[in-house]
Design a protein around this motif. Structure first.
Motif, PDB file in Angstrom:
ATOM      1  N   THR A  62       2.640  17.996  78.652  1.00  0.00           N
ATOM      2  CA  THR A  62       3.588  17.574  77.623  1.00  0.00           C
ATOM      3  C   THR A  62       4.895  17.122  78.251  1.00  0.00           C
ATOM      4  O   THR A  62       5.486  16.106  77.838  1.00  0.00           O
ATOM      5  N   PHE A  63       5.353  17.844  79.280  1.00  0.00           N
ATOM      6  CA  PHE A  63       6.644  17.526  79.881  1.00  0.00           C
ATOM      7  C   PHE A  63       6.566  16.436  80.952  1.00  0.00           C
ATOM      8  O   PHE A  63       7.494  15.630  81.068  1.00  0.00           O
ATOM      9  N   TRP A  64       5.480  16.381  81.733  1.00  0.00           N
ATOM     10  CA  TRP A  64       5.470  15.371  82.792  1.00  0.00           C
ATOM     11  C   TRP A  64       5.401  13.955  82.223  1.00  0.00           C
ATOM     12  O   TRP A  64       5.717  12.978  82.914  1.00  0.00           O
ATOM     13  N   ARG A  65       5.001  13.825  80.956  1.00  0.00           N
ATOM     14  CA  ARG A  65       4.910  12.504  80.330  1.00  0.00           C
ATOM     15  C   ARG A  65       6.269  11.961  79.877  1.00  0.00           C
ATOM     16  O   ARG A  65       6.359  10.788  79.497  1.00  0.00           O
ATOM     17  N   LEU A  66       7.308  12.777  79.922  1.00  0.00           N
ATOM     18  CA  LEU A  66       8.598  12.370  79.369  1.00  0.00           C
ATOM     19  C   LEU A  66       9.418  11.548  80.367  1.00  0.00           C
ATOM     20  O   LEU A  66       9.501  11.909  81.546  1.00  0.00           O
ATOM     21  N   PRO A  67      10.049  10.461  79.929  1.00  0.00           N
ATOM     22  CA  PRO A  67      10.961   9.717  80.799  1.00  0.00           C
ATOM     23  C   PRO A  67      12.090  10.625  81.271  1.00  0.00           C
ATOM     24  O   PRO A  67      12.619  11.434  80.493  1.00  0.00           O
ATOM     25  N   GLY A  68      12.440  10.525  82.536  1.00  0.00           N
ATOM     26  CA  GLY A  68      13.535  11.324  83.076  1.00  0.00           C
ATOM     27  C   GLY A  68      13.095  12.623  83.709  1.00  0.00           C
ATOM     28  O   GLY A  68      13.889  13.288  84.377  1.00  0.00           O
ATOM     29  N   VAL A  69      11.830  13.012  83.521  1.00  0.00           N
ATOM     30  CA  VAL A  69      11.307  14.209  84.183  1.00  0.00           C
ATOM     31  C   VAL A  69      10.862  13.819  85.591  1.00  0.00           C
ATOM     32  O   VAL A  69      10.041  12.922  85.769  1.00  0.00           O
ATOM     33  N   TRP A  70      11.408  14.497  86.591  1.00  0.00           N
ATOM     34  CA  TRP A  70      11.193  14.147  87.998  1.00  0.00           C
ATOM     35  C   TRP A  70       9.983  14.867  88.572  1.00  0.00           C
ATOM     36  O   TRP A  70       9.214  14.306  89.325  1.00  0.00           O
ATOM     37  N   THR A  71       9.828  16.131  88.213  1.00  0.00           N
ATOM     38  CA  THR A  71       8.642  16.870  88.616  1.00  0.00           C
ATOM     39  C   THR A  71       8.444  18.041  87.670  1.00  0.00           C
ATOM     40  O   THR A  71       9.376  18.450  86.957  1.00  0.00           O
ATOM     41  N   PRO A 106      19.397  14.534  83.977  1.00  0.00           N
ATOM     42  CA  PRO A 106      20.112  14.643  82.700  1.00  0.00           C
ATOM     43  C   PRO A 106      20.764  13.351  82.243  1.00  0.00           C
ATOM     44  O   PRO A 106      21.183  13.257  81.085  1.00  0.00           O
ATOM     45  N   SER A 107      20.832  12.349  83.129  1.00  0.00           N
ATOM     46  CA  SER A 107      21.360  11.055  82.702  1.00  0.00           C
ATOM     47  C   SER A 107      20.306  10.237  81.956  1.00  0.00           C
ATOM     48  O   SER A 107      20.631   9.223  81.332  1.00  0.00           O
ATOM     49  N   VAL A 108      19.036  10.676  82.017  1.00  0.00           N
ATOM     50  CA  VAL A 108      17.942   9.983  81.346  1.00  0.00           C
ATOM     51  C   VAL A 108      17.434  10.783  80.149  1.00  0.00           C
ATOM     52  O   VAL A 108      17.182  10.228  79.075  1.00  0.00           O
ATOM     53  N   ILE A 109      17.290  12.078  80.329  1.00  0.00           N
ATOM     54  CA  ILE A 109      16.830  12.960  79.249  1.00  0.00           C
ATOM     55  C   ILE A 109      17.688  14.215  79.268  1.00  0.00           C
ATOM     56  O   ILE A 109      17.956  14.789  80.323  1.00  0.00           O
ATOM     57  N   THR A 110      18.142  14.626  78.101  1.00  0.00           N
ATOM     58  CA  THR A 110      19.045  15.771  78.031  1.00  0.00           C
ATOM     59  C   THR A 110      18.253  17.064  77.845  1.00  0.00           C
ATOM     60  O   THR A 110      17.090  17.063  77.430  1.00  0.00           O
ATOM     61  N   TYR A 111      18.919  18.176  78.125  1.00  0.00           N
ATOM     62  CA  TYR A 111      18.314  19.482  77.885  1.00  0.00           C
ATOM     63  C   TYR A 111      17.987  19.660  76.403  1.00  0.00           C
ATOM     64  O   TYR A 111      16.947  20.216  76.045  1.00  0.00           O
ATOM     65  N   GLU A 112      18.853  19.166  75.562  1.00  0.00           N
ATOM     66  CA  GLU A 112      18.613  19.232  74.116  1.00  0.00           C
ATOM     67  C   GLU A 112      17.327  18.503  73.734  1.00  0.00           C
ATOM     68  O   GLU A 112      16.543  18.981  72.904  1.00  0.00           O
ATOM     69  N   GLN A 113      17.085  17.353  74.343  1.00  0.00           N
ATOM     70  CA  GLN A 113      15.858  16.611  74.060  1.00  0.00           C
ATOM     71  C   GLN A 113      14.623  17.360  74.567  1.00  0.00           C
ATOM     72  O   GLN A 113      13.572  17.338  73.927  1.00  0.00           O
ATOM     73  N   LEU A 114      14.748  18.022  75.716  1.00  0.00           N
ATOM     74  CA  LEU A 114      13.647  18.843  76.212  1.00  0.00           C
ATOM     75  C   LEU A 114      13.351  19.986  75.248  1.00  0.00           C
ATOM     76  O   LEU A 114      12.183  20.324  75.000  1.00  0.00           O
TER      77      LEU A 114
END
Length: 221
Positions: A62-71, A106-114
């Motif tokens: 679920t998380f690796w598919r998100l833009p801004g997730v590095w690993t 965090p410049s691509v995806i915020t903690y709130e969005q996670l």
């Protein structure tokens, strides 16, 4: 582990397995999907988030598919036993939950969005359970890495509780605790990116169908 008549109970530190000073297995160097290293140190500017939302195979995907997730990597967190094995975590005698570590920009995806993805990807009202998976290792959890993360997580829980209650759902059981003092122990190599290696593999997580408000408000607003 599947449905049973017994209610899981977290072990006390005295009851928990003693574990070991060093892990008994290694972790692959790189993510099979994202291509980046699994273990730190990570590039400057990236941040870390830790979540427990049931079986970590589907949770990690679920998380690796998100833009801004590095690993991403999966492991055991929130318990007492150092460097547990999967079998030990599943015994209910380590106190750990199955967790996903998300390293993100965090410049691509915020903690709130996670957090929004976290809340919507599972049912946080089920206690020591997700669907047919039952046990202390399946409990919902957020382990925070800063006071800012903690405040945001608490506010998001309060905001989501309001909409869940309005939709007829129960009380959120998610534990929100500092990651400090609750080390993340990486899981065995075969668990890392399991659903990339086994696309038809089991994924037991599922949400409530209720959308989490984005742009969450403080709990007292």
């Amino acid at each position: 582990m599947f449905l049973s008549s017994r209610t899981p109970v977290l072990p006390t530190p005295e009851q928990a397995l003693k574990g070991r000073a060093e892990p008994t297995f290694g972790v692959p160097e790189r993510h099979t999907v994202l291509g980046n290293p699994l273990l730190g140190p990570y590039p400057e500017g990236l941040e870390t988030a830790d979540f427990g939302l049931g079986c970590f195979w589907g949770a990690e995907r679920t998380f690796w598919r998100l833009p801004g997730v590095w690993t991403t990597l999966v492991g055991y967190q929130g318990g007492t036993t150092p460097n547990p094995t999967y079998e030990e975590a599943c015994s209910g005698l380590t106190g750990h939950t199955e967790a996903v570590r998300v390293v993100y920009d965090p410049s691509v995806i915020t903690y709130e969005q996670l957090l929004k993805v976290f809340w919507e990807a599972h049912n946080p009202t089920q206690g020591f359970r997700q669907g047919n998976d039952v046990g202390t290792q399946y409990r919902s959890a957020v382990y925070t890495h800063s006071p800012e993360q903690a405040a945001t997580a608490e506010a998001s829980r309060a905001a989501y509780q309001r909409v869940l209650t309005g939709s007829g759902h129960g009380t959120i059981t998610t534990e929100i605790l500092p990651a400090e003092g609750r080390p993340f122990f990486p899981a065995e190599a075969y668990h890392q990116q399991y659903l990339d290696k086994n696309p038809g593999g089991y994924c037991g997580i599922g949400g409530t169908g209720v959308s989490c408000p984005i742009g969450v408000a403080p709990a007292d607003s």
